[in-house]
Design a protein around this motif. Structure first.
Motif, PDB file in Angstrom:
ATOM      1  N   THR A 119       0.825  -1.203   0.000  1.00 17.34           N
ATOM      2  CA  THR A 119       0.000   0.000   0.000  1.00 17.34           C
ATOM      3  C   THR A 119       0.861   1.256   0.000  1.00 17.34           C
ATOM      4  O   THR A 119       0.493   2.276  -0.592  1.00 17.34           O
ATOM      5  CB  THR A 119      -0.936   0.001   1.222  1.00 17.34           C
ATOM      6  N   ALA A 120       2.020   1.207   0.657  1.00 19.54           N
ATOM      7  CA  ALA A 120       2.939   2.343   0.614  1.00 19.54           C
ATOM      8  C   ALA A 120       3.401   2.603  -0.826  1.00 19.54           C
ATOM      9  O   ALA A 120       3.512   3.762  -1.259  1.00 19.54           O
ATOM     10  CB  ALA A 120       4.135   2.081   1.518  1.00 19.54           C
ATOM     11  N   ILE A 121       3.649   1.538  -1.587  1.00 19.89           N
ATOM     12  CA  ILE A 121       4.006   1.703  -2.996  1.00 19.89           C
ATOM     13  C   ILE A 121       2.844   2.326  -3.764  1.00 19.89           C
ATOM     14  O   ILE A 121       3.037   3.206  -4.616  1.00 19.89           O
ATOM     15  CB  ILE A 121       4.398   0.343  -3.605  1.00 19.89           C
ATOM     16  N   ALA A 122       1.617   1.882  -3.458  1.00 17.36           N
ATOM     17  CA  ALA A 122       0.444   2.447  -4.125  1.00 17.36           C
ATOM     18  C   ALA A 122       0.289   3.930  -3.812  1.00 17.36           C
ATOM     19  O   ALA A 122      -0.091   4.721  -4.688  1.00 17.36           O
ATOM     20  CB  ALA A 122      -0.809   1.682  -3.698  1.00 17.36           C
ATOM     21  N   VAL A 123       0.578   4.324  -2.581  1.00 18.33           N
ATOM     22  CA  VAL A 123       0.489   5.739  -2.205  1.00 18.33           C
ATOM     23  C   VAL A 123       1.499   6.564  -3.000  1.00 18.33           C
ATOM     24  O   VAL A 123       1.194   7.654  -3.488  1.00 18.33           O
ATOM     25  CB  VAL A 123       0.714   5.902  -0.686  1.00 18.33           C
ATOM     26  N   VAL A 124       2.710   6.030  -3.155  1.00 15.92           N
ATOM     27  CA  VAL A 124       3.734   6.741  -3.928  1.00 15.92           C
ATOM     28  C   VAL A 124       3.295   6.889  -5.382  1.00 15.92           C
ATOM     29  O   VAL A 124       3.447   7.960  -5.996  1.00 15.92           O
ATOM     30  CB  VAL A 124       5.079   6.008  -3.830  1.00 15.92           C
ATOM     31  N   ILE A 125       2.736   5.821  -5.956  1.00 16.67           N
ATOM     32  CA  ILE A 125       2.243   5.891  -7.334  1.00 16.67           C
ATOM     33  C   ILE A 125       1.167   6.965  -7.458  1.00 16.67           C
ATOM     34  O   ILE A 125       1.160   7.767  -8.407  1.00 16.67           O
ATOM     35  CB  ILE A 125       1.684   4.525  -7.777  1.00 16.67           C
TER      36      ILE A 125
END
Length: 314
Positions: free
Chosen positions: A289-295
């Motif tokens: 989810t942290a990767i999704a937030v960055v995206i």
């Protein structure tokens, strides 16, 4: 015979009473009226976008596995781990390379197709439909079609190469690091050319013919007319296509995942597929989810200049 009494009271000062006329809404009610109309859409926006986004932001600050009830708060630990994750570096570079190729080529091809198909002819409507058709096809079906074309044993590409005497070029297009990402980019370009072509066609029809006629009378060639009239006149359209393509390039997931699952190895891994792998394969929901937030933040940052330009123009 009695004389009839006539009421000469001005309409604006006549009190509300037996006549049944209703009073006008007060000023506070009028100010609240727009919010009453916007409330249903606002509730849907808050419930289906803002609230899930806030939940995702909270999950990115935990080490949740996506299954258990326990969500331990670890702050920015997931974001710090991204800086040390070598796969994130590979995925980020693949995203940048993907953006460069799938923006430049579709924009260029879309503009050239629009210029050619802008001429009045019987075949133009048919050709426009043909070139735009890939843009409306489901990405999963496109991935299946191109995966079959790339099949090393029965695929059309290797079969054609062998038939024309170029069997030395036959290879496993999706099965080796050197060709996998480029092989996925080709159908992406094929899919994304139709939309810029459509926008450019609409913009070309708004350019006055008198400009081309005057330039032709002055001795300008068609190439000069293209660079001196067509390209500058499409400045706003260039910006729209660039902004939308940039946002789309950072959200890429479907085509890559359906064709290669991010492999072989990590050669076609992008941020979207690595996010999916962490959440649903490695059960690292917090990290994924942290990767999704960055995206999401990158896509928003790419879209802010476009939104601001549209607000200023309106």
């Amino acid at each position: 015979m009695s004389a009839q009494t006539i009421d000469r009271t001005p309409r604006g000062t006549r009190p509300v009473g037996a006549s049944g006329a209703s009073a006008r809404p007060s000023a506070p009610r009028l100010r609240l009226l727009p919010f009453a109309f916007a409330a249903p859409a606002l509730l849907l926006y808050l419930g289906f976008l803002v609230w899930p986004a806030l939940q995702a932001l909270w999950i990115s600050l935990t080490d949740w596995d996506g299954l258990s009830d326990q969500q331990s708060f670890i702050g920015l630990g997931n974001y710090a781990a991204m800086l040390e994750d070598p796969v994130v570096g590979i995925a980020a570079w693949n995203n940048v390379l993907w953006a460069l190729v799938t923006i430049a080529l579709p924009m260029t091809l879309g503009l050239l197709l629009a210029v050619v198909l802008n001429r009045k002819s019987r075949t133009s409507p048919v050709l426009r439909t043909i070139f735009y058709a890939p843009a409306v096809l489901p990405l999963v079906s496109i991935a299946s079609i191109w995966a079959w074309l790339y099949d090393p044993s029965d695929g059309a590409i290797n079969t054609i190469l062998g038939a024309v005497g170029l069997s030395g070029l036959e290879q496993s297009w999706l099965g080796q690091d050197s060709t996998a990402l480029w092989s996925v980019m080709i159908p992406a370009v094929w899919v994304r050319t139709g939309f810029p072509m459509l926008l450019y066609l609409a913009a070309l029809q708004s350019i006055p013919d008198e400009l081309y006629e005057a330039a032709s009378m002055d001795g300008a060639t068609r190439w000069q007319q293209f660079w001196r009239i067509t390209v500058p006149s499409l400045k706003d359209t260039h910006y729209i296509v660039l902004a939308l393509s940039l946002i789309e390039s950072f959200k890429v997931f479907d085509l890559v995942y359906a064709m290669t699952y991010g492999g072989p190895g990590y050669s076609t891994q992008v941020m979207g597929t690595w996010m999916y792998a962490n959440v649903f394969q490695y059960f690292e929901a917090g990290y994924g989810t942290a990767i999704a937030v960055v995206i999401t933040l990158v896509a928003i940052a790419a879209g802010i200049p476009y939104v601001r330009s549209q607000v200023k123009s309106s």
